[in-house]
Scaffold this motif. Structure first.
Motif, PDB file in Angstrom:
ATOM      1  N   ASN A 295      -1.768  -0.163   0.290  1.00 32.87           N
ATOM      2  CA  ASN A 295      -1.504  -1.269  -0.628  1.00 32.87           C
ATOM      3  C   ASN A 295      -1.087  -2.527   0.123  1.00 32.87           C
ATOM      4  O   ASN A 295      -1.504  -3.641  -0.201  1.00 32.87           O
ATOM      5  CB  ASN A 295      -0.417  -0.872  -1.627  1.00 32.87           C
ATOM      6  CG  ASN A 295      -0.954  -0.018  -2.756  1.00 32.87           C
ATOM      7  OD1 ASN A 295      -1.360  -0.517  -3.780  1.00 32.87           O
ATOM      8  ND2 ASN A 295      -0.984   1.284  -2.542  1.00 32.87           N
TER       9      ASN A 295
ATOM     10  N   ASP B 199      -4.123  -4.095   1.762  1.00 32.65           N
ATOM     11  CA  ASP B 199      -4.956  -4.795   0.784  1.00 32.65           C
ATOM     12  C   ASP B 199      -4.369  -6.160   0.442  1.00 32.65           C
ATOM     13  O   ASP B 199      -5.071  -7.161   0.362  1.00 32.65           O
ATOM     14  CB  ASP B 199      -5.096  -3.962  -0.488  1.00 32.65           C
ATOM     15  CG  ASP B 199      -6.213  -4.478  -1.394  1.00 32.65           C
ATOM     16  OD1 ASP B 199      -7.381  -4.225  -1.049  1.00 32.65           O
ATOM     17  OD2 ASP B 199      -5.910  -5.148  -2.390  1.00 32.65           O
ATOM     18  N   GLU B 200      -3.064  -6.214   0.257  1.00 35.26           N
ATOM     19  CA  GLU B 200      -2.398  -7.468  -0.093  1.00 35.26           C
ATOM     20  C   GLU B 200      -2.336  -8.409   1.110  1.00 35.26           C
ATOM     21  O   GLU B 200      -2.464  -9.631   0.974  1.00 35.26           O
ATOM     22  CB  GLU B 200      -0.996  -7.171  -0.620  1.00 35.26           C
ATOM     23  CG  GLU B 200      -0.249  -8.368  -1.152  1.00 35.26           C
ATOM     24  CD  GLU B 200      -0.763  -8.884  -2.495  1.00 35.26           C
ATOM     25  OE1 GLU B 200      -0.043  -9.625  -3.154  1.00 35.26           O
ATOM     26  OE2 GLU B 200      -1.907  -8.540  -2.876  1.00 35.26           O
TER      27      GLU B 200
ATOM     28  N   VAL C  22       4.878  -2.986  -4.024  1.00 31.43           N
ATOM     29  CA  VAL C  22       3.531  -2.451  -3.865  1.00 31.43           C
ATOM     30  C   VAL C  22       3.582  -0.992  -4.248  1.00 31.43           C
ATOM     31  O   VAL C  22       4.643  -0.379  -4.300  1.00 31.43           O
ATOM     32  CB  VAL C  22       2.986  -2.636  -2.435  1.00 31.43           C
ATOM     33  CG1 VAL C  22       2.876  -4.097  -2.086  1.00 31.43           C
ATOM     34  CG2 VAL C  22       3.838  -1.909  -1.420  1.00 31.43           C
ATOM     35  N   ASP C  23       2.437  -0.419  -4.525  1.00 33.34           N
ATOM     36  CA  ASP C  23       2.423   0.896  -5.131  1.00 33.34           C
ATOM     37  C   ASP C  23       2.993   1.970  -4.224  1.00 33.34           C
ATOM     38  O   ASP C  23       2.623   2.086  -3.074  1.00 33.34           O
ATOM     39  CB  ASP C  23       0.996   1.264  -5.511  1.00 33.34           C
ATOM     40  CG  ASP C  23       0.993   2.348  -6.535  1.00 33.34           C
ATOM     41  OD1 ASP C  23       1.118   3.502  -6.131  1.00 33.34           O
ATOM     42  OD2 ASP C  23       0.913   2.042  -7.718  1.00 33.34           O
TER      43      ASP C  23
ATOM     44  N   PHE D 189       2.719  -4.528  -8.152  1.00 30.51           N
ATOM     45  CA  PHE D 189       1.328  -4.497  -7.711  1.00 30.51           C
ATOM     46  C   PHE D 189       0.940  -3.034  -7.618  1.00 30.51           C
ATOM     47  O   PHE D 189       1.332  -2.335  -6.693  1.00 30.51           O
ATOM     48  CB  PHE D 189       1.233  -5.199  -6.347  1.00 30.51           C
ATOM     49  CG  PHE D 189      -0.139  -5.257  -5.754  1.00 30.51           C
ATOM     50  CD1 PHE D 189      -1.189  -5.857  -6.430  1.00 30.51           C
ATOM     51  CD2 PHE D 189      -0.372  -4.745  -4.485  1.00 30.51           C
ATOM     52  CE1 PHE D 189      -2.450  -5.931  -5.856  1.00 30.51           C
ATOM     53  CE2 PHE D 189      -1.633  -4.818  -3.899  1.00 30.51           C
ATOM     54  CZ  PHE D 189      -2.665  -5.415  -4.591  1.00 30.51           C
ATOM     55  N   SER D 190       0.216  -2.511  -8.608  1.00 30.85           N
ATOM     56  CA  SER D 190       0.074  -1.070  -8.737  1.00 30.85           C
ATOM     57  C   SER D 190      -1.337  -0.646  -9.087  1.00 30.85           C
ATOM     58  O   SER D 190      -2.067  -1.354  -9.784  1.00 30.85           O
ATOM     59  CB  SER D 190       1.029  -0.561  -9.825  1.00 30.85           C
ATOM     60  OG  SER D 190       0.867   0.818 -10.037  1.00 30.85           O
ATOM     61  N   ILE D 191      -1.729   0.547  -8.610  1.00 31.10           N
ATOM     62  CA  ILE D 191      -2.997   1.129  -9.030  1.00 31.10           C
ATOM     63  C   ILE D 191      -2.849   1.806 -10.394  1.00 31.10           C
ATOM     64  O   ILE D 191      -3.832   2.120 -11.045  1.00 31.10           O
ATOM     65  CB  ILE D 191      -3.526   2.161  -8.016  1.00 31.10           C
ATOM     66  CG1 ILE D 191      -2.546   3.327  -7.851  1.00 31.10           C
ATOM     67  CG2 ILE D 191      -3.828   1.508  -6.698  1.00 31.10           C
ATOM     68  CD1 ILE D 191      -3.070   4.457  -6.982  1.00 31.10           C
TER      69      ILE D 191
ATOM     70  N   ARG E 222       0.485  -6.806 -11.835  1.00 31.68           N
ATOM     71  CA  ARG E 222      -0.842  -7.105 -11.317  1.00 31.68           C
ATOM     72  C   ARG E 222      -1.513  -5.800 -10.934  1.00 31.68           C
ATOM     73  O   ARG E 222      -0.973  -5.023 -10.157  1.00 31.68           O
ATOM     74  CB  ARG E 222      -0.739  -8.026 -10.099  1.00 31.68           C
ATOM     75  CG  ARG E 222      -2.065  -8.550  -9.592  1.00 31.68           C
ATOM     76  CD  ARG E 222      -1.881  -9.902  -8.934  1.00 31.68           C
ATOM     77  NE  ARG E 222      -0.819  -9.861  -7.954  1.00 31.68           N
ATOM     78  CZ  ARG E 222      -1.016  -9.602  -6.653  1.00 31.68           C
ATOM     79  NH1 ARG E 222      -2.232  -9.360  -6.218  1.00 31.68           N
ATOM     80  NH2 ARG E 222      -0.014  -9.593  -5.806  1.00 31.68           N
TER      81      ARG E 222
ATOM     82  N   ASN F 291      -3.822  -3.313  -9.113  1.00 29.06           N
ATOM     83  CA  ASN F 291      -4.420  -3.239  -7.783  1.00 29.06           C
ATOM     84  C   ASN F 291      -5.745  -2.496  -7.872  1.00 29.06           C
ATOM     85  O   ASN F 291      -5.779  -1.323  -8.217  1.00 29.06           O
ATOM     86  CB  ASN F 291      -3.479  -2.519  -6.821  1.00 29.06           C
ATOM     87  CG  ASN F 291      -4.053  -2.433  -5.418  1.00 29.06           C
ATOM     88  OD1 ASN F 291      -5.045  -3.081  -5.119  1.00 29.06           O
ATOM     89  ND2 ASN F 291      -3.429  -1.647  -4.574  1.00 29.06           N
TER      90      ASN F 291
ATOM     91  N   TYR G  80      -7.841  -2.568  -5.138  1.00 29.90           N
ATOM     92  CA  TYR G  80      -8.245  -2.453  -3.734  1.00 29.90           C
ATOM     93  C   TYR G  80      -9.467  -3.313  -3.420  1.00 29.90           C
ATOM     94  O   TYR G  80     -10.318  -2.931  -2.628  1.00 29.90           O
ATOM     95  CB  TYR G  80      -8.529  -0.988  -3.368  1.00 29.90           C
ATOM     96  CG  TYR G  80      -7.293  -0.134  -3.306  1.00 29.90           C
ATOM     97  CD1 TYR G  80      -6.419  -0.224  -2.239  1.00 29.90           C
ATOM     98  CD2 TYR G  80      -6.999   0.761  -4.319  1.00 29.90           C
ATOM     99  CE1 TYR G  80      -5.267   0.550  -2.182  1.00 29.90           C
ATOM    100  CE2 TYR G  80      -5.853   1.541  -4.271  1.00 29.90           C
ATOM    101  CZ  TYR G  80      -5.002   1.425  -3.197  1.00 29.90           C
ATOM    102  OH  TYR G  80      -3.869   2.193  -3.149  1.00 29.90           O
TER     103      TYR G  80
END
Length: 336
Positions: free
Chosen positions: A15, A18-19, A115-116, A162-164, A175, A177, A179
């Motif tokens: 994560n 990706d960010e 982040v996740d 910021f999560s899947i 927000r 995620n 990927y």
């Protein structure tokens, strides 16, 4: 202006990477604490999205080492905060994120992003309310004197997420995620002959004989395929070696996890992926959606997090669920 990325697991790192791709590498500082002693730090060192990297032995097996390592990490944060203009602080773990001695180094103006964290965020709603941490939860007793947005009277920004996962969190702070940065440069080709089997920490729950029986059934269902076995870090492969040699299994160890291997190292898209309800399937579902068939085998321990992960799979239609009868197992003694 710099960004600090704080991570202690593979999924947190993915994560963060990706960010981080949204900024230049010179703006990004990675603070990574390895939890497993077999973690290959050379792979971390090769990540190009961070101009500066602080790497720490963050042993999950030795509480004293863990404490000392965390203090060293926070010492690095203090140094960065005193010498750099912090823009954003990304946390990969809601436990470490609440350490008292971290917030004393923030000005309160920094943007804070969660982040996740993978395994922790599935029960995130139980720990968060309207974007703020709740005191008094049983699993947060150690941190009960601290609420995220206030440290010793100091206000800090409400955390973004910021999560899947699909979570109940204030829309203006959430927000999703996808990927998009991590996946966009990966142009793998599908290989219909390749099958990936994600291993499990089975030894505490069933005998090696029972586990081999399960794997043998999966092998028979894919006998003409090239099967790649990705073991769990805690597995003892010596007990499986004879069977693997007989079946032609190829073992791919990767201390950074199956997600890292398939996304960053493998040059193929497998036709099938099997797992014992591994949370990695959430990431792989996004990466391989419409390209690979994902099969979810029952977890080998039917308690706690495994119930959460299975429920999440079903609610979000991730993978094809199989029970033991589907692979020809009549009786299996699983720990309840």
């Amino acid at each position: 202006m710099v960004n600090i990325f704080f991570a202690t697991t593979t999924l947190q790192l993915l994560n963060c990477i990706d960010e981080a791709k949204n900024y230049s590498a010179s703006e990004n500082i990675l603070i990574f604490g390895k939890k497993h002693p077999n973690l290959d730090l050379k792979l971390i060192e090769e990540v190009k999205d961070f101009g500066t990297k602080y790497l720490f032995d963050y042993s999950m097996f030795d509480p004293f080492k863990r404490f000392l390592s965390l203090r060293r990490m926070m010492g690095s944060v203090k140094e960065i905060a005193q010498t750099e203009n912090l823009k954003t602080v990304y946390f990969g773990n809601i436990y470490e994120m609440q350490q008292n001695y971290f917030f004393q180094h923030l000005s309160g103006k920094e943007r804070i992003v969660l982040v996740d964290d993978g395994t922790l965020n599935l029960n995130f709603p139980d720990r968060i309310k309207n974007g703020y941490f709740i005191k008094g939860q049983k699993n947060l007793q150690y941190y009960k004197n601290l609420i995220l947005y206030r440290y010793k009277g100091k206000d800090v920004n409400r955390p973004e997420l910021f999560s899947i996962y699909k979570l109940d969190y204030p829309a203006e702070l959430l927000r999703k995620n996808t990927y998009q940065n991590l996946f966009k440069d990966k142009k793998h080709n599908k290989d219909d002959n390749k099958v990936v089997l994600i291993g499990a920490n089975w030894a505490s729950y069933i005998s090696s004989k029972q586990y081999i029986e399960i794997l043998k059934k999966i092998w028979k269902m894919n006998q003409r395929k090239d099967i790649i076995y990705c073991p769990h870090p805690a597995e003892n492969l010596n007990l499986l070696e004879e069977s693997f040699n007989a079946w032609g299994f190829k073992t791919k160890k990767n201390s950074l996890g199956i997600e890292w291997y398939l996304i960053n190292e493998a040059d193929f898209i497998p036709s099938k992926i099997y797992s014992f309800s591994s949370s990695a399937m959430i990431v792989l579902d996004q990466f391989y959606k419409g390209k690979s068939d994902l099969f979810i085998l029952p977890p080998l321990l039917k308690l706690g997090f495994n119930n959460l992960i299975v429920s999440y799979f079903k609610e979000n239609r991730i993978g094809n669920f199989m029970d033991w009868n589907d692979i020809g197992i009549d009786h299996l003694e699983i720990v309840d």
